[in-house]
Design an enzyme around this catalytic site. Sequence first.
Site, PDB file in Angstrom:
ATOM      1  N   SER A   1     -31.529 -46.405 -19.633  1.00  0.00           N
ATOM      2  CA  SER A   1     -32.763 -45.631 -19.862  1.00  0.00           C
ATOM      3  C   SER A   1     -32.669 -44.175 -19.438  1.00  0.00           C
ATOM      4  CB  SER A   1     -33.942 -46.295 -19.144  1.00  0.00           C
ATOM      5  OG  SER A   1     -34.357 -47.447 -19.837  1.00  0.00           O
TER       6      SER A   1
ATOM      7  N   LYS B   1     -32.836 -41.783 -22.245  1.00  0.00           N
ATOM      8  CA  LYS B   1     -34.118 -41.454 -22.883  1.00  0.00           C
ATOM      9  C   LYS B   1     -34.503 -39.995 -22.649  1.00  0.00           C
ATOM     10  CE  LYS B   1     -35.846 -46.190 -22.340  1.00  0.00           C
ATOM     11  NZ  LYS B   1     -36.731 -47.086 -21.572  1.00  0.00           N
TER      12      LYS B   1
ATOM     13  N   TYR C   1     -29.184 -46.793 -31.071  1.00  0.00           N
ATOM     14  CA  TYR C   1     -29.857 -46.838 -29.771  1.00  0.00           C
ATOM     15  C   TYR C   1     -29.010 -47.559 -28.716  1.00  0.00           C
ATOM     16  CZ  TYR C   1     -33.513 -47.605 -26.273  1.00  0.00           C
ATOM     17  OH  TYR C   1     -34.246 -47.637 -25.113  1.00  0.00           O
TER      18      TYR C   1
ATOM     19  N   TYR D   1     -40.090 -46.025 -14.432  1.00  0.00           N
ATOM     20  CA  TYR D   1     -40.836 -47.148 -15.002  1.00  0.00           C
ATOM     21  C   TYR D   1     -42.245 -47.194 -14.404  1.00  0.00           C
ATOM     22  CZ  TYR D   1     -36.077 -48.468 -16.383  1.00  0.00           C
ATOM     23  OH  TYR D   1     -34.810 -48.468 -16.889  1.00  0.00           O
TER      24      TYR D   1
ATOM     25  N   VAL E   1     -31.336 -49.493 -16.056  1.00  0.00           N
ATOM     26  CA  VAL E   1     -31.130 -50.848 -15.533  1.00  0.00           C
ATOM     27  C   VAL E   1     -29.672 -51.148 -15.185  1.00  0.00           C
ATOM     28  CG1 VAL E   1     -33.182 -51.832 -16.613  1.00  0.00           C
ATOM     29  CG2 VAL E   1     -30.993 -51.852 -17.850  1.00  0.00           C
TER      30      VAL E   1
END
Length: 309
Positions: free
Chosen positions: A65, A68, A193, A245, A263
């Site tokens: 992540s 992102k 992705y 998160y 993660v």
Amino acid sequence: MPCKSSEELNELVLEAKKYTKYGKVADYIPELKKAHPHDLSVAIYHPNGTCRSAGDIQQKITLQSISKVLTLALALIDCGEESVFRKVGYEPTGDPFNSIIKLEIMNPTKPLNPMINAGALAVTHMIKGKNIEDRLNRILSFVQELTNNPNVTYSQEVAKSEFETAHLNRSLCYYMKQYGVINEDVEELMDLYTKQCAIEMDCLDLARIGIVFAMDGVEPITNKRIIPVDVARICKTFMVTCGMYNASGEFAVRVGIPAKSGVSGGIMGAVPNRFGIGIFGPALDDKGNSIAGLKLLEMMSIKYALSMF
């Protein structure tokens, strides 16, 4: 310039390592299960090119992540703020990063922010290129420029493992396709992705990305602007409000810097105008953040007065 081991950081790492026993390595992506739960390392990269570290900072991490933030920056460069935020929102969410529930109850139907999975998939959909390979190469080139490391690439094993098990992300894509948030082939988007999430680097590379954001988009050694200042500002704002998160509020209180976790156990931090931070600690808490990495950042924030608040 080599990264020098710091006795002070070593002491903090040893103290934070005690918390790894309360965490668990991510197991829903089979390749990530191979990580050692008690590992913990940190690199701090300063604007003058000096680096301090503790632990095995050469150990490779996939971004997951953390990517992102980087694709958000690239999409904003490609498409502009107005176009990007027609497709994704600005608001934090109290739901897990892979939740579909807000897509169902929001009107218009669009992901709440770019840091949850649905939002990140919509952002990756906006990356320009002739085909999937071209778009992946653009993402890789951008990351290589941010890290000043032309050898950064993605882990084929992790990408394959993610692609084969990403059923929930496919569900998010099909839901968004139904409502026009995305309009490309779902399997092609998932291919891009999962490779984006599997981009691999070490803690020093992570810290080098952090310093670019810390310096408002400028690589301090070359003095080259890699990210426009407004894009860097937007990305850092999302890192503060949504980067950890649904633990982002507590993180803002306890640590108080822009940061993004993944993660795999990676955390990339940007202390404005001071330094970039790269952390790897694969044992995760129940929110999906590195449990010892968070404790380490909390101790660092107190010791070095990091909080921007």
